[in-house]
Design an enzyme around this catalytic site. Structure first.
Site, short mmCIF file in Angstrom:
data_model
loop_
_atom_site.label_atom_id
_atom_site.label_comp_id
_atom_site.label_asym_id
_atom_site.label_seq_id
_atom_site.Cartn_x
_atom_site.Cartn_y
_atom_site.Cartn_z
N TYR A 52 4.61 21.73 60.62
CA TYR A 52 5.10 20.73 59.80
C TYR A 52 3.76 20.53 59.05
CZ TYR A 52 5.77 16.00 58.15
OH TYR A 52 5.78 14.43 57.14
N LYS A 70 4.90 22.38 55.26
CA LYS A 70 4.63 21.71 53.83
C LYS A 70 3.10 22.15 52.87
CE LYS A 70 7.04 18.18 54.94
NZ LYS A 70 8.23 17.43 53.53
N PHE A 113 19.64 16.11 61.80
CA PHE A 113 18.88 16.55 63.31
C PHE A 113 17.56 15.28 63.37
CE2 PHE A 113 14.15 17.67 64.43
CZ PHE A 113 15.08 18.34 65.73
N GLY A 137 18.59 9.93 56.20
CA GLY A 137 17.12 9.58 57.14
C GLY A 137 16.92 8.11 56.75
N ASP A 192 22.71 16.42 54.42
CA ASP A 192 21.85 16.16 55.68
C ASP A 192 22.36 16.92 56.98
OD1 ASP A 192 19.99 13.96 56.63
OD2 ASP A 192 20.33 15.31 57.75
P1 NAD Z 1 13.50 11.15 58.75
O1 NAD Z 1 13.47 12.41 60.15
O2 NAD Z 1 13.89 9.59 59.32
O3 NAD Z 1 14.02 12.04 57.92
C1 NAD Z 1 14.49 13.78 57.18
C2 NAD Z 1 15.68 13.74 57.16
O4 NAD Z 1 15.80 15.44 57.34
C3 NAD Z 1 17.05 13.10 58.46
O5 NAD Z 1 17.77 12.98 58.39
C4 NAD Z 1 17.34 14.77 58.90
O6 NAD Z 1 18.65 15.01 59.92
C5 NAD Z 1 16.84 15.70 57.78
N1 NAD Z 1 16.88 17.06 58.37
C6 NAD Z 1 15.71 17.88 59.66
N2 NAD Z 1 16.62 18.73 58.82
C7 NAD Z 1 16.78 19.59 58.47
C8 NAD Z 1 17.43 20.42 57.77
N3 NAD Z 1 17.15 22.30 57.80
N4 NAD Z 1 18.39 21.21 57.03
C9 NAD Z 1 18.88 19.87 56.04
N5 NAD Z 1 18.31 18.50 56.67
C10 NAD Z 1 17.39 17.72 57.31
O7 NAD Z 1 12.54 11.16 58.52
P2 NAD Z 1 11.47 10.10 57.00
O8 NAD Z 1 10.50 10.06 57.44
O9 NAD Z 1 12.55 9.71 56.22
O10 NAD Z 1 11.06 11.39 55.66
C11 NAD Z 1 10.91 12.27 54.88
C12 NAD Z 1 10.50 12.85 54.01
O11 NAD Z 1 9.26 12.39 53.95
C13 NAD Z 1 10.41 14.73 55.10
O12 NAD Z 1 10.12 15.37 54.61
C14 NAD Z 1 9.21 13.86 55.86
O13 NAD Z 1 8.11 15.24 55.52
C15 NAD Z 1 8.41 13.67 53.87
N6 NAD Z 1 6.78 12.06 54.43
C16 NAD Z 1 8.04 11.05 55.62
C17 NAD Z 1 6.56 10.50 55.92
C18 NAD Z 1 6.58 9.24 55.84
O14 NAD Z 1 5.98 8.80 56.59
N7 NAD Z 1 7.72 8.76 56.62
C19 NAD Z 1 5.04 10.52 54.85
C20 NAD Z 1 4.94 11.53 54.65
C21 NAD Z 1 5.83 12.78 54.47
#
Ligand code: NAD
Ligand code: UDP
Length: 311
Positions: A144, A148, A35, A11, A32
């Site tokens: 969500y 979390k 998704f 991701g 991963d």
């Molecule tokens: P993103 O959607 O780009 O990355 C999430 C990754 O998890 C993706 O590669 C997706 O394919 C994978 N994934 C989803 N469901 C899955 C499953 N069931 N099994 C295996 N893989 C799965 O989002 P991101 O911004 O990179 O966020 C990463 C983490 O950081 C998340 O947990 C998100 O909640 C947390 N987060 C991000 C932010 C932000 O601003 N980017 C803020 C708060 C928390």
């Protein structure tokens, strides 16, 4: 050499984290289900003998012997986490149970990528870790937010009951290269719209605020948190306190891209938080960490990324 598992490693954030961990000489397993992530984000790592890519869904158990786990697997953009809300809850809750089980059997340290969404639409501003939040348990964002929150509960209970070595960080809005052009979050939307000369879609009147952190600052905070001793488990806020209205952000993106796009106003989604800003006193004192990249600089780097991406 440490063996480190990164769930959600393909991701946006995970791809930066895997790159940094490999640079520091670790062995990295990137897990991963693709998704919202993609192989493109980690293409530059494929072929590195210390990098292993595993297609797996965290709602199913996964076994490996590792020293550290960063649990990032979960869609983070509202449009994607609301696409299949039941799956989103399963990913957060069953994913946490499966990864905590793995941490227990491996005696590994495990870090949970929690979120500022645990504060919901907050009455305390800026948000401190002591604030319990104002979260709707039955709305469209609940899959969500509550997923979390439940994951945080599981982390704390595995720690208290089974002595698993946990770390919880609450990440505030983060942006940077490797966000998907259709990710749906505000910074990627505005930049893509501005570069394509399309209307910039402000939800509501644009007076709601967010505080935006550049991804490199977050990755530094994550690594520092993982390196802390077992006596510090968090939760700790990791974010940039620079707070902007969404309208200010739109104007900034137009200015930095030199775009002729117009601002248009659309309905505000349900339960959209009105304000968000991290209090990072705890991170400063425990991790000796604070963000270094100003919004303008981070936006310029992200705009350059999308210019290449969109051709
Ligand atoms: P993103 O959607 O780009 O990355 C999430 C990754 O998890 C993706 O590669 C997706 O394919 C994978 N994934 C989803 N469901 C899955 C499953 N069931 N099994 C295996 N893989 C799965 O989002 P991101 O911004 O990179 O966020 C990463 C983490 O950081 C998340 O947990 C998100 O909640 C947390 N987060 C991000 C932010 C932000 O601003 N980017 C803020 C708060 C928390
Ligand atoms: N937003 C917007 N236009 C967009 C996408 C988002 O005005 O095209 C708003 C959204 O309503 C919210 C803020 O920008 O108030 C941040 O949205 P995002 O989805 O990036 O993250 P979150 O709401 O989870 O903080």
């Amino acid at each position: 050499m440490k063996k480190i598992l990164v769930t959600g490693g393909a991701g946006f954030i995970g791809s930066h984290l895997c790159t940094r961990l490999l640079k520091e000489g670790n062995d990295v397993i990137c897990l991963d289900n693709y998704f919202t992530g993609s192989k493109e984000n980690i293409l530059h790592l494929i072929g590195n003998p210390h990098f292993e890519l595993v297609r797996h869904d965290v709602i199913n158990p996964y076994y490996a012997v590792v020293d550290e786990i960063y649990n990032l697997a979960c869609p983070a953009s509202p449009i994607h986490y609301q696409f299949d809300p039941i799956k989103t809850v399963k990913t957060s809750v069953m994913g946490a149970i499966n990864m905590l089980g793995l941490a227990r059997s491996s005696k590994a340290k495990i870090l949970q990528a929690s979120t500022s969404e645990v504060y919901g639409d907050p009455f305390v501003h800026p948000q401190t870790e002591a604030y319990w939040g104002n979260v709707n348990p039955i709305g469209f964002r609940s899959c969500y937010d509550e997923g979390k929150r439940c994951a945080e509960t599981l982390f704390m209970d595995y720690h208290r009951q089974l002595h698993v070595r946990i770390k919880i960080i609450r990440i505030f809005n983060t942006y940077g290269p490797n966000m998907h052009p259709n990710d749906g979050r505000v910074i990627s939307n505005f930049i893509v719209q501005a570069l394509n000369g399309e209307d910039i879609t402000i939800y509501g009147d644009g007076s709601q605020t967010r505080s935006f952190q550049y991804v490199d600052d977050l990755v530094e905070g994550m690594i520092r948190m993982m390196a802390t001793g077992d006596d510090f488990i968090g939760p700790v806020n990791i974010g940039n306190p620079g707070e902007y209205t969404i309208r200010q952000l739109a104007e900034k993106v137009i200015e930095l891209t030199g775009s002729k796009s117009r601002l248009i106003f659309k309905d505000l989604p349900q339960d959209d938080p009105k304000q968000r800003q991290p209090n990072i006193t705890l991170a400063k004192s425990k991790l000796n960490w604070e963000p270094k990249v100003h919004l303008n600089d981070g936006l310029i780097r992200t705009i350059d990324y999308f210019k290449t991406k969109l051709g």
